[in-house]
Design an enzyme around this catalytic site. Sequence first.
Site, mmCIF file in Angstrom:
data_model
loop_
_atom_site.group_PDB
_atom_site.id
_atom_site.type_symbol
_atom_site.label_atom_id
_atom_site.label_comp_id
_atom_site.label_asym_id
_atom_site.label_seq_id
_atom_site.Cartn_x
_atom_site.Cartn_y
_atom_site.Cartn_z
ATOM 1 N N CYS A 71 31.936 -52.239 -3.788
ATOM 2 C CA CYS A 71 32.923 -52.684 -2.606
ATOM 3 C C CYS A 71 32.792 -54.128 -2.271
ATOM 4 O O CYS A 71 31.545 -54.759 -2.526
ATOM 5 C CB CYS A 71 32.530 -51.756 -1.658
ATOM 6 S SG CYS A 71 32.695 -50.025 -1.700
ATOM 7 N N CYS A 83 37.568 -51.067 -3.008
ATOM 8 C CA CYS A 83 37.031 -50.585 -1.516
ATOM 9 C C CYS A 83 36.432 -52.002 -1.103
ATOM 10 O O CYS A 83 36.210 -52.873 -1.604
ATOM 11 C CB CYS A 83 35.980 -49.559 -1.635
ATOM 12 S SG CYS A 83 34.736 -49.600 -2.718
#
Length: 255
Positions: free
Chosen positions: A77, A158
């Site tokens: 992420c 993400c």
Amino acid sequence: IAIICGVTAQNKLHSFRKVVMERCEEYLQKNSHVTRNNDCKIIWAAFEQAYIGKDSCDVSPEAYDPLIRSVKQDAVCNSMLFWSKTKQMAHAFTAKRNCLATLEDTLLGFMFDDLTWCSKNKSKETFTTGCPGWSDCQNNPVRSFWLKASINFAATACGNVSVMLNGSLETPFSNSSIFGSVEVKNLDPNKVKGLTVLLVTKDTDVTTCRHPSFQNLQTSLNPNFSYNCREVPYSRVEGCISDPEIPCRSCLKER
Ligand code: DVN
């Protein structure tokens, strides 16, 4: 002659398979956290079944679903970097910095970057020459692969994601690029917080973050995403590529 041709084709298959397998092993050696759960032989078998024996204009992106499932790698992420018309620079940058990573820095993208492959109807062989070019037909093995890989890369993204765009172009964002037509649309609003455009600009460039094409980009984005655009000097990115000591934050800050 038939025997000689057969042998040559076999050697080509073996050298293509060899390149892909060596890349796979090299990646797993260098990225030991990915090694667990990945088996290059299983990945190769899943790859091959997508296009072997099929007409080279009749391989759908979905044919690579088993390949995608065979690769086990978690998204990192806040570090995912998309790019459009900045391939070389984006890759030179991520090669020196692990604050950002492109699709081609993942196992799947690394294995097949810059390669060409296809088969033929009812053939068991892989060819690396005489394959359709990117736009010769829609469902060619290479284009379908990158389409599927890009969908997957975007769908697993993400946190805050970034895209490196080319400020030397009159139109830095295009709705019809893979980034604009595939990746932007597959970002998952449950996982992605926002998008930062890194518009890499040279001193003489006239394109800025106020370019109208960025309105199109914002329109395509989920309204819940935050949106930022930064004009990053080309010279600074170059400097950061040649000096890995410069911290990532200062490489990518505003002009
Ligand atoms: O974010 C990246 C990455 O995740 C990737 O999978 O997709 C994004 C980049 O795609 P893009 O937005 O379409 O960006 P480009 O620069 O227009 O095209 C990227 C690459 O796709 C090209 O470098 C071509 O690959 P190649 O030939 O260098 O291995 C290929 N490509 C795209 N459109 C093409 C094309 N090749 C030939 N003709 C085209 N029309």
